[in-house]
Structures are given as C-alpha cells and as structure tokens.
Design a protein around this motif. Structure first.
Motif, PDB file in Angstrom:
ATOM      1  N   PRO A 250     -85.250  19.786 -38.297  1.00 41.64           N
ATOM      2  CA  PRO A 250     -86.581  19.148 -39.362  1.00 41.64           C
ATOM      3  C   PRO A 250     -86.996  17.774 -38.597  1.00 41.64           C
ATOM      4  CG  PRO A 250     -84.829  19.998 -41.075  1.00 41.64           C
ATOM      5  CD  PRO A 250     -84.659  20.540 -39.555  1.00 41.64           C
ATOM      6  N   ILE A 251     -85.642  17.437 -37.316  1.00 42.54           N
ATOM      7  CA  ILE A 251     -85.775  16.352 -36.232  1.00 42.54           C
ATOM      8  C   ILE A 251     -84.926  16.717 -35.636  1.00 42.54           C
ATOM      9  CG2 ILE A 251     -82.682  15.472 -37.570  1.00 42.54           C
ATOM     10  CD1 ILE A 251     -86.154  13.386 -37.185  1.00 42.54           C
TER      11      ILE A 251
ATOM     12  N   THR B  69     -76.373   5.026 -38.435  1.00 43.99           N
ATOM     13  CA  THR B  69     -78.296   5.365 -38.737  1.00 43.99           C
ATOM     14  C   THR B  69     -78.780   7.237 -38.257  1.00 43.99           C
ATOM     15  OG1 THR B  69     -78.987   2.801 -38.023  1.00 43.99           O
ATOM     16  CG2 THR B  69     -80.465   4.763 -38.043  1.00 43.99           C
ATOM     17  N   GLN B  70     -77.511   7.314 -37.670  1.00 46.39           N
ATOM     18  CA  GLN B  70     -78.123   8.544 -37.405  1.00 46.39           C
ATOM     19  C   GLN B  70     -77.598   9.575 -39.069  1.00 46.39           C
ATOM     20  OE1 GLN B  70     -76.081   8.966 -33.465  1.00 46.39           O
ATOM     21  NE2 GLN B  70     -77.586   8.517 -32.516  1.00 46.39           N
ATOM     22  N   LEU B  71     -75.988   9.456 -38.960  1.00 52.03           N
ATOM     23  CA  LEU B  71     -75.810  10.187 -40.167  1.00 52.03           C
ATOM     24  C   LEU B  71     -76.239   9.998 -41.646  1.00 52.03           C
ATOM     25  CD1 LEU B  71     -72.016   8.980 -39.755  1.00 52.03           C
ATOM     26  CD2 LEU B  71     -72.868  11.393 -39.778  1.00 52.03           C
ATOM     27  N   GLY B  72     -76.952   8.725 -41.656  1.00 54.44           N
ATOM     28  CA  GLY B  72     -78.448   9.073 -43.028  1.00 54.44           C
ATOM     29  C   GLY B  72     -78.854   9.758 -42.588  1.00 54.44           C
ATOM     30  N   ILE B  73     -79.307   9.560 -41.397  1.00 57.85           N
ATOM     31  CA  ILE B  73     -80.825  10.365 -41.233  1.00 57.85           C
ATOM     32  C   ILE B  73     -80.481  12.050 -41.559  1.00 57.85           C
ATOM     33  CG2 ILE B  73     -82.994  11.330 -39.522  1.00 57.85           C
ATOM     34  CD1 ILE B  73     -81.837   8.551 -38.106  1.00 57.85           C
TER      35      ILE B  73
ATOM     36  N   ARG C 176     -78.332  13.264 -43.313  1.00 58.88           N
ATOM     37  CA  ARG C 176     -77.223  13.319 -44.055  1.00 58.88           C
ATOM     38  C   ARG C 176     -79.511  13.817 -45.703  1.00 58.88           C
ATOM     39  NH1 ARG C 176     -73.870   9.840 -44.930  1.00 58.88           N
ATOM     40  NH2 ARG C 176     -76.083   8.439 -45.210  1.00 58.88           N
ATOM     41  N   ASP C 177     -80.330  12.398 -44.606  1.00 54.73           N
ATOM     42  CA  ASP C 177     -81.741  13.018 -45.620  1.00 54.73           C
ATOM     43  C   ASP C 177     -82.249  13.723 -45.079  1.00 54.73           C
ATOM     44  OD1 ASP C 177     -81.307  10.669 -46.520  1.00 54.73           O
ATOM     45  OD2 ASP C 177     -82.574   9.505 -44.997  1.00 54.73           O
TER      46      ASP C 177
ATOM     47  N   PHE D 275     -76.387  21.540 -38.855  1.00 55.18           N
ATOM     48  CA  PHE D 275     -75.301  21.867 -37.416  1.00 55.18           C
ATOM     49  C   PHE D 275     -76.487  20.330 -36.537  1.00 55.18           C
ATOM     50  CE2 PHE D 275     -77.014  24.835 -34.379  1.00 55.18           C
ATOM     51  CZ  PHE D 275     -77.973  25.502 -35.262  1.00 55.18           C
ATOM     52  N   ILE D 276     -75.664  20.660 -35.649  1.00 54.94           N
ATOM     53  CA  ILE D 276     -76.404  19.569 -34.514  1.00 54.94           C
ATOM     54  C   ILE D 276     -76.655  20.065 -32.983  1.00 54.94           C
ATOM     55  CG2 ILE D 276     -75.849  17.001 -33.168  1.00 54.94           C
ATOM     56  CD1 ILE D 276     -74.961  16.625 -35.883  1.00 54.94           C
TER      57      ILE D 276
END
Lengths: 284, 284, 284, 284
Positions: free
Chosen positions: A118-119, A154-158, A160-161, A166-167
C-alpha cells in the motif's frame, strides 16, 4: 494457489510434542501438505512449521487459539498461525538507490511476492517514477537531521493508517531509532551490502575493495536496536577479482542485494522464518 | 611440462611499457605462451606476468638481469624472473588438524603441486603417520609458551639448512613473530577458517555459529605482522543452515579450507601472485 | 565514462605479434588502459583485446583501418575496432514471459547497459506496459505458423530502419530461420533456460524436474543455425532440492536467466566477446 | 556419537500418517532428535525420516518390525529402520585415477565416514600404495574384455564373503552388468565427471571442452541398468574460462568429484537418501 494455514511453534524440546500436534491436526481433519521441525540440541529448543489445507479442516481459524490453547499451554509454546490466502501488508522504505525497489516492484506485480504493497516511503523524490510505473502509492517525506523523531512519528502514523504488517528497507539510508523498531519486532527486513559481520556499518564496498577480498556479499536481516546485528535471514556472495574497480563491486553487489533481499522477503511472506537466539530458522 | 620462464613486473603505469617489454622478448626470440597485465587506475600502477618458452630463447636466464636491467631501470620496475622447471622448496607447518596436510601431501605426490617438500614441521606428533605414508621428512619440535623465540630460531635453522623458499601454515596453531615473518616476506601462506575480515582471530567457527551466518568461509593469505590481516590470495564459502551444528560447520569448513589453501599454493608455485598495497593480483 | 577505443584481434599465433601491436599503439601515442590476450595452444590461435584512451591518441579512428591495415595483413588478422562512446543499437525480441525484459529495461534505464534501445519486437501484446513504463518503442507483430517467412521479412525491415546492431532474444518463443540469422552473425544473443548442452530444446524445466537434477541452469549463447548449439557466452546454476516443485524451478530459474543474460549482453556491449571454433573468449 | 535409530518411510500420502508414527514412537518413549518429511504433490507420496535416541527407547530394535508392522501395513508403507551405531560395510571399486580413493580413505580414517571398509577392489595395481598407507585390504582383479562375467562372479563372491552392504565406484572404468547391479539395488554409488544429463557416457571433460561450456560439473548417482541414468544424489559445478585447457578441466573436475562423491556417500551412510521415481530425496 491452495488455501492453507501455517502454524509456527517454538518451545522447550520435550517428548510427546509431535504426537500432540499431529493428533490435534488429525482430530480436526487437517490434510498436512508440509511439516518441518528443528531441534536445537544446545538450547534444547523445538521449532516447527506445519502447513495444511483449509478445505477439509473442521476448525474455523478464528477459533484456532481457543482450541489449540491448552496444548500450547501444556508445552509452553510460543506460536502463531497464519492463513496463506491473507496477504500481508508491506511498506517499502527507500532512498536514492533504486535497484532493490525496482526488483521488489517487479516481483510484486508478477505475483511472486504474495502481499499487498500500500505504500512506498522515501526521503527523496528520485524513485517516484518507478512507483508510478507500477501504480503503487509513493510518499516523499524529508528526514531532517535534527528532526528525526518527528519524521518517525509521521512515518508511524502512515504505517498505522495503511495497516502495515511489515517493512522492507530497500537500501534506505537512514538509521531507525530503537523506539521505531520496537513497533515492528522481527518485522523489518534490511538489506546490508556486505557479508555480515564483515564490513558492518558504512561504505562496505569501499572497505571490501581496500581490504582486497576475493568475494563480496550481501545480507538480509531483521532489524534490531544494534546496527547490522539482527538475525540473518539470507546471505550470498559473488566472486570478484583484481580487475574489478570499486564501481564494478557496486554493480555486482547490486545484483546480489536484489536476490538476497527478495528471497528473504519471500520467505517472510511464506511464514518460513522463525527467530530465536538472534538467529533464524528458515524452514524450506 | 613445457620448459618456460615467467617474468613478473610492477611499476608506475606509463606509455611505452608493453612495447618495450614485447620488443625485448622478441629480440631474444621468445615464443610468448601467456601474457596478462593489469592497470590499477587508482594507484596508477602497471602489473604484468609474461610466460614464454625457453627452447628458442636466445638469452641465458643467468644473464637475464644484465640484459633486462636497463629497461627495468628506465621504467622503475620491481621485477623477478622464474624458471618454471625449477621446483620451489616448500616447508609445511602443522599442528594437530591434519585435513589440509593430507590434502597437500596427496597433491604433492600426484604432481599437481610442482614443488619439493623437504620438511614438515610440527609442534605435535599426531600427523607423523601421514608424512610417513607419503615418505616426506617430518620433524617434531615442541614450542614452549615461554621459549617461542628459541623455537623459532631452531625452525629458522632448519629452514635454512633445507633451503626452503616458502612456507605453508596448514592449520598451524602458533602465531609467528614479526622477526620470523620478516625472513619470508610474501612467502608464508596461511589458511584461516573464516571469510576474512569476518571472524579474524580465534575460534571463527564458534563465532560464525553464534552469529547465525548462512555461509561459512575460508581465506588463504600471505602472513604479515598483523594477525589475519595479510594480502588475501583466495577465498571461498559454503552454505550452511540451521540444521548444521557447530560440528557440521567444522566439517564443511574443512573441505573449504583444503580447496582454498591448495589453490593459493598452486598459484604461488605458478608465479601467478603479485602483492601490492596489501592486496594480491592473481593472474589467470 | 572515459572515451576509449577497443581493438579485438584473432589470428594465427606467431612471434612478434604483441610487439607489433604495442609498437603501433605507442607510435600513435595510445595510453593503454587494459590489454588481455589469449593463446589457444591446440588451434595455435592468438586472440587479443586492447583498450586505450582516445584523448591523446594521435590517429583519427576513421583512419585506423588504413594505418593498421599493413600490420593486420602481415599477420593474417581478423580484427575490429570499436569506439566505446558509440552506443550500439539493440533490439529486444520477447514473447509472453517478461522477467528478462523487465530486467534488461531496468539495466538500460539505469545506464548499466551502455546502448540504444530503439525497439522491442513481440509476437504478443502482454509486455507492452513494461515498454511504456520505460518509454521504449514497442511493436507487436503476430507471427503466423504458416507465414513465418513474411513475418521475418517484416522484422528485418524494421531492424534495418532502426539501424539495429544486435538482437537479444529475451525468452522469445519462436525459432528464427537460418536466413534471418545470417543477417546477424554472432549478433543475436539467446537465453536458454537450462545448463546447455543438457535439456536443449523445449521444456527444459520440466525435463530437469523429471530427471531429478540437484542444480538447474541457464545459458546465454549466440544464435547459430543449429538450435541451442551456438557459442556459449555465460552460464550459471542454482541449487534445488526435492522440496522444489516444477513451479519453484521456473521461479528460481527466472532469476538465473536474468543475471546470465544481462552479463552476456553487457560483455557483448563492452566488446569483450570473441567467437572462434563455436566457443567464446570473454576477456575480463 | 549418540546411539540413535533412523526410520525411513515412503507410502501413499494420506491423513493420519504423522499422528500414527508420532504416537507409536511416543508410546515407546522415543526422544526424537530429527524428523523430516516430504510430500510429493504430483505423485501423492509421503516420505519421511525420523531419528530418535535409543537410550530411553522401550522397544528392542530386534522387535521393531513386529511392533511397527501393523502400522506399516495399514498405510501401505515401504520402510526400513537402521541403528546408527552399526557401521555399514563398504567396498570401493577403483581403476587408475586415485583422487577419489585418496579422498575417501582420508575421510574413512578420520572417522568422517562412519563405516567399515573391508575391501578395495581394483582392475589395476596402481592404487595399492594408498590402500596400504591407510591399512585397508586391497585386491587386484584383472577384468578381461571377454571374461567380464567371470570377473563379476569373482567380485560378487568377494563381496559376499566380506558381507558388503554397499559399493562406491570411485572412478571405476568398467561398466557393471545388469546382473551384478541387481545384487545391490540403490546400493552402488557412482561418480560421473559431468553435470548429468549433459555429457553422459565417455570422455565428458573432452566433450565439455569442445562445447565451450563455462561451468563443469560432477554427479553422484545410484547405479541402475541404464548407463549414467540412475537417481542423482548430488551434483556440483565449478567455473572455467577460455584460459583453462583440457588438462585444467580434468584437475578442477577432480576436486569437484571428490566433494560430490563424499557428500553422497556420507548421506547414504547417514540413511538420509530415499529413492523414488528414479529421483532421490536427501533429508537434511
């Protein structure tokens, strides 16, 4: 693709484990497709991966925990169960080098990597064109030297959204904070461009070139709080010679990085990797 | 085996080098069999290996230095010439592990290693039977912890008496002193049982096992005053998995050590290795 | 990138060759960057590749043939000279499998493949999206079973219009006619998905699976009139086990095909490959 | 070395298999050390290897067949059980090439190959010295072209007298008759000096050299009635280049043959190899 479930277990080794698990699965009419187990003789640990078809399985996976709980409790198991048809949700972090990203995108698009994507998050704009070619959302987030914490929030927010599971750090040139890493234990995969533990840290190709090694390497590992020290998932090497200039090492290394990283990601997605004692078991 | 000469050259890179060398060889009617050169772009160095047949060569090798001297001087060359039919004289140092020794002895006996082997020196008796099976002289020399210097003096005496050209440390478990090493610059080959620079020093298999690497390695290098830091001649790796216990690493590693060491020794004997900047060029 | 010229030579081995070439280059003030030669002892052939900087070179490459002609004639040389800054013009032929195409396109775009790519030709529409993502012209040309000759004539016309120097068959599933091949001698590179000569012809992964091999391979070779029999440029293998189903072989093989093909293409573009006796010399 | 038993099973895949086996072992108080299973999805076969400690095992292995028989019958199993402490009895057949023999002898002597070696049989005298160095009985048996049958009868007699369990052909240059082979089904291991199925039959290195391959290989397989066609146990390859003459292929190949053969023999001795459908499963 078959509709299957995977059960991953680790616990102290003891008699009756296999019989108890096999009996549990049989009682619920599981058709076992693969089963693999490993005993660590030194640590006296038992580790197992079982995969079975869900077609005939008489137990709803939503009720699995309740049904399997007593067995898990009896043997002191750490365990998780995964439904293979459920796609994990991946976020890729990238900086300017784009070879690993291009490779992952191709494998994602071709279905080789069974996941959602997704991102893509980047501290640069350079790789946006690739994301657009593969129609994957791309977000540019500048990471200021003295505002790393804010950037991570900010990254963590994205993440979570986007409900990220996993990354993958596809040559992401920023060090993540312990705080950040704690949100994704054994769920951040990094590719390091050396044969770890050789040349951990910065500029591994430069140092390999200076040392005059005859093979260069790449290592995919889970990220932990200590830089380049997490559990190794996969490594590989390529031969070089005196004819290879530093630039050739970088190019040959890029091909290594791609295959090593993609294998690690695939194994992670297939629920083949178990972490223990800062090592991995990769069930095959 | 053809009767040939090998010329090894290193010097600052400059125009006219190849022409001057080729012209010199042509004037003396050399039939060139192999020629290989390398330019190090960064250090602006020229390195070359030429091999030619001696049958038609009009110059006696004893007079080579006098004839080639002016060219060497003009270009500031470091050089040496070797007659391939002259066998170098090798001494093997060994402790208790015998796999590398057994491998070297077989290759020596079969003619694969084109050398004399006048002496095996050991600080133990364990491998004497192998030496005797291959009819190679074996000398046991206890090395006392607080009499290392005396032991080295004795060793140097033996090496002098036997007219030894170079030494192979076939898993020799003693560290040689800088004094000793200075007698054999770029003429002592050691096999280290790791992928250097990873796991230099003691117990590399133990540490590889603990770190959870997915490949183990072996490294053959020239011995310098800094432990495990000399110019690397050859390296190779083997894949391991979580199923491999420490003991399996040792066994798989032994096979690596044998081939890596024997390749390095063969290349050294063939005058294929040039050392510069703590690296090697291995002409192929 | 340095502005250089590459000279490739093959001729009967004889004395004075190297001296004559080196002297010629020196007279025209060439600064040699790399020189590599090979003698085939059995066929008594001499093969050489020399690369030098054009900055100081006193001869215009347009006049090279006239100047070098007498030397070439004296030694009976087959030779060619190439200017490294001139990009060769590549056409890629592809069918439905897109992994090799995706890999080539990425390497082309990143500058790793130093060439022009004026056209992708396909007998299917499937891979058009990739061409478009990388902004490379794509032409779909149906090849009817009973109108192959006509299709080839059309293809040849396109290649002529686009001034194509060489062709890469990136898993192109049509057999080219001898007539077509004669237009591009040693200038069509094919990737075959086996370790040739094993499993030449159709369905190599199926046959490898049935035979129970423990390694699978891929081979890049120049196309000749005999199927899968042309000079091999590069090969590599990957380990498989009983756990790998046919589908796994196909996936692991795809990664092999990509690296093997891209190495072959890169070496061809760098003018490193000389063909003789249905073999290749790849100068490194 | 632990005192263990190994059970190898193959049968049609069906539910309840693992549970039945695990339950049987648990009832007899087995402490399982390793268990590995494989399902062949295409042939619907189940294959398994289990190893457990005999210390606590409540069943005498002499009574294993009687106790396990009903389960085996219920599931239609082909099975065998082996006591790891019992050393299999190996005969090595050899001709003139001695590298594989030397390698096997060293591994036998060092304890790496856990077997008895009561006899080396050769159609030549050349390798007797090696047998004597390692104090292994050696018998020379001339095989006349027109008296092969008689020679095989003599060989079979010797093998019977020595109670031989399995045979290794260590570059034995005679083709065994189907009659002979039937006495040792899946119990004769041959090393072929190519990457099978490429270059089966005579002179594989010559043919590899002529074809211009970039990798050479070696294959260890069980001997069946069709030459070089039996189930493959292990394969490996080594890189060669245009610089390698035929003689270099032979030397590089010898190193391959040694490691590939010794791995296959070790796995056979560890009861890790199951044959089915002219393939092998090698449990790791």
């Amino acid at each position: 693709m078959r509709h299957t479930a995977v059960l991953l277990i680790s616990c102290p080794d003891q008699k009756g484990l296999v019989a108890a698990i096999a009996d549990f699965l049989l009682r619920h009419n599981a058709n076992i497709l693969h089963a693999d187990q490993h005993q660590d003789a030194e640590l006296k640990l038992f580790l197992m991966r079982v995969e079975w078809e869900l077609a005939d399985f008489s137990l709803d996976l939503a009720e699995f925990a309740a049904a399997f709980g007593p067995i898990a409790a009896r043997f002191g198991m750490t365990w998780r169960v995964a439904e293979s048809s459920r796609k994990q949700r991946l976020a890729v972090f990238v900086s300017k080098f784009d070879h690993c990203l291009a490779d992952l995108l191709y494998r994602y698009q071709s279905g080789e990597l069974h996941c959602e994507l997704p991102i893509i998050l980047s501290n640069h704009e350079d790789t946006r064109w690739l994301a657009e070619a593969y129609r994957v959302p791309y977000q540019h987030l500048t990471v200021h030297k003295d505002a790393k914490h804010e950037a991570e929030l900010t990254q963590l927010g994205i993440l979570r959204d986007r409900k990220i599971d996993f990354i993958v750090l596809a040559r992401y040139m920023q060090v993540l904070s312990p705080d950040f890493i704690r949100h994704f234990p054994s769920r951040i995969i990094n590719i390091h461009h050396s044969f770890l533990p050789a040349f951990h840290g910065a500029k591994p190709y430069h140092r390999a070139f200076e040392r005059g090694v005859k093979l260069i390497g790449a290592t995919a590992h889970y990220v932990t709080e200590t830089l380049d020290d997490g559990p190794i998932i996969e490594q590989d090497v390529a031969r070089i010679s005196h004819r290879d200039a530093l630039d050739d090492l970088v190019k040959k290394g890029a091909d290594l990085e791609k295959v090593v990283l993609s294998r690690a990601v695939k194994w992670h997605l297939d629920n083949r990797v178990l972490v223990y004692a800062n090592k991995t078991v990769v069930f095959d």
